[in-house]
Enzyme design. Structure first.
Site, PDB file in Angstrom:
ATOM      1  N   LYS A   1      -0.221  -7.200  13.209  1.00 36.76           N
ATOM      2  CA  LYS A   1      -1.222  -6.249  12.806  1.00 36.76           C
ATOM      3  C   LYS A   1      -2.544  -6.538  13.514  1.00 36.76           C
ATOM      4  CE  LYS A   1      -3.337  -4.356   8.516  1.00 36.76           C
ATOM      5  NZ  LYS A   1      -3.542  -4.548   7.244  1.00 36.76           N
TER       6      LYS A   1
ATOM      7  N   THR B   1       0.826  -1.269   0.044  1.00 38.22           N
ATOM      8  CA  THR B   1       0.028  -0.208   0.225  1.00 38.22           C
ATOM      9  C   THR B   1       0.888   1.366  -0.038  1.00 38.22           C
ATOM     10  OG1 THR B   1      -1.778  -0.997   1.227  1.00 38.22           O
ATOM     11  CG2 THR B   1      -1.918   1.256   1.468  1.00 38.22           C
TER      12      THR B   1
ATOM     13  N   THR C   1       1.198  -4.361   4.513  1.00 43.25           N
ATOM     14  CA  THR C   1       1.052  -4.553   5.783  1.00 43.25           C
ATOM     15  C   THR C   1       0.455  -6.002   6.133  1.00 43.25           C
ATOM     16  OG1 THR C   1      -1.346  -3.586   5.923  1.00 43.25           O
ATOM     17  CG2 THR C   1       0.331  -2.101   6.527  1.00 43.25           C
ATOM     18  N   ASP C   2      -0.112  -6.575   5.444  1.00 46.37           N
ATOM     19  CA  ASP C   2      -1.140  -7.705   5.384  1.00 46.37           C
ATOM     20  C   ASP C   2      -0.149  -8.934   5.929  1.00 46.37           C
ATOM     21  OD1 ASP C   2      -3.488  -6.538   4.648  1.00 46.37           O
ATOM     22  OD2 ASP C   2      -3.512  -7.668   2.780  1.00 46.37           O
TER      23      ASP C   2
ATOM     24  N   TYR D   1      -7.959   1.288  -3.821  1.00 48.71           N
ATOM     25  CA  TYR D   1      -6.668   1.729  -4.642  1.00 48.71           C
ATOM     26  C   TYR D   1      -6.075   0.425  -5.071  1.00 48.71           C
ATOM     27  CZ  TYR D   1      -4.707   0.005  -0.187  1.00 48.71           C
ATOM     28  OH  TYR D   1      -4.398  -1.004   1.017  1.00 48.71           O
TER      29      TYR D   1
ATOM     30  N   GLU E   1       1.660 -33.679  28.507  1.00 48.10           N
ATOM     31  CA  GLU E   1       0.512 -34.301  27.935  1.00 48.10           C
ATOM     32  C   GLU E   1       0.056 -33.845  26.618  1.00 48.10           C
ATOM     33  OE1 GLU E   1       0.417 -33.181  31.212  1.00 48.10           O
ATOM     34  OE2 GLU E   1       1.047 -34.868  32.036  1.00 48.10           O
TER      35      GLU E   1
END
Length: 314
Positions: A168, A18, A97-98, A32, A290
């Site tokens: 994020k 972005t 950013t993802d 965008y 366990e």
């Protein structure tokens, strides 16, 4: 002017995102197209960087939702090559950013650099009325030049995070990233870095040679989640397609339903590596003799990176 051999050069590697995105309208912060501007173009919007010793390289140009292993391997190689140059003080990587937190953790685990490698990004495209990219990039360059900085860091909205802690946490706000358990390392204030804490013990780098295996032979590692009604169906489907590792995004302290646990233990008995993480925003998954193996304080996506690299090493 700085001496040519002084370690004051910051290399900026572009991968898209972005921060390099554009929209037809300046008021459009959602509709965008990411990864439209080259990294050299981004610098033109930041006059203070004109006085800095910088070098740019476009490693990739993609929306980070489409980040892939080939780009990871190429990026790690370019970072390592630039870090080896004595004149380089640090590296900045522009990213979407993802998946930024996954790339940051991948680079830290593979390289564990002593010089700073700083990832930054933006929540608004470069054409927005109040775009956040230029300030984030300026802050990232300042951190990459700081003698106190080391390792892979994320600089976003004036805050410095470690690759291990950052996540994020918001889908839209410009302060979209946070460090779990409040573990911020520093803040950037008017170009000055105020360190709040030193990074804790960080794992050693696993080395670039780890990535030499042909991409088609990289382990297949997937994430499954526990939720109301979770059963063996997803695990069985993944096993039928062939899978090398599974990460559980468990509820609470990595808990899972009886049906999902039975499926994961069956997968483990077939040689599939399993790690238990949590879908909670913060907090570790405690070890238990366990229970299935714990991923500690790693989020599910970072636990997947960790398991992928360990399988590559094996």
């Amino acid at each position: 002017m700085s001496a040519p051999n002084s370690a004051d050069l910051v290399v900026i590697l572009g991968t898209g995102g972005t921060i390099a995105g554009t929209a037809e309208e300046a008021t459009d912060n959602v509709g965008y197209r990411a990864a439209q501007l080259g990294v050299a173009q981004l610098l033109q919007a930041i006059p203070p960087l004109g006085a800095r010793r910088l070098e740019t390289e476009q490693v990739a140009q993609l929306d980070s939702k489409d980040m892939d292993f080939a780009t990871w391997r190429q990026l790690a190689g370019r970072v390592a090559a630039h870090l080896a140059r004595p004149e380089v003080a640090g590296i900045v990587i522009t990213h979407g950013t993802d998946t930024l937190e996954e790339t940051a953790y991948f680079l830290q685990r593979v390289l564990a650099p002593t010089k700073p490698v700083v990832l930054t990004a933006a929540m608004r495209p470069a054409t927005a009325l109040q775009t956040d990219g230029p300030q984030n990039l300026l802050d990232a360059v300042n951190v990459a030049s700081d003698a106190a900085a080391s390792g892979v860091l994320v600089v976003f909205a004036g805050v410095v995070h470690s690759a291990e802690q950052v996540r994020k946490v918001h889908s839209y706000r410009v302060d979209a990233f946070a460090s779990v358990d409040g573990a911020r390392l520093a803040v950037v204030e008017e170009g000055m870095i105020r360190w709040l804490a030193a990074p804790g013990s960080r794992p050693a780098g696993m080395g670039l040679t780890l990535l030499d295996r042909p991409l088609g032979q990289w382990p297949r590692v997937h994430i499954v989640m526990n939720y109301v009604g979770a059963d063996a169906a997803v695990v069985d489907a993944l096993l039928s397609q062939g899978v090398d590792g599974l990460v559980l995004a468990g509820t609470g302290n990595g808990s899972l339903s009886q049906g999902l646990e039975s499926a994961l233990r069956a997968a483990q008995s077939q040689g599939v590596a399993v790690l238990r993480s949590t879908r909670c925003d913060a907090g570790p998954v405690t070890e238990s003799a366990e229970a299935l193996p714990s991923a500690g304080a790693l989020s599910p996506v970072k636990a997947r990176v960790e398991l992928l690299l360990k399988l590559l090493a094996a």
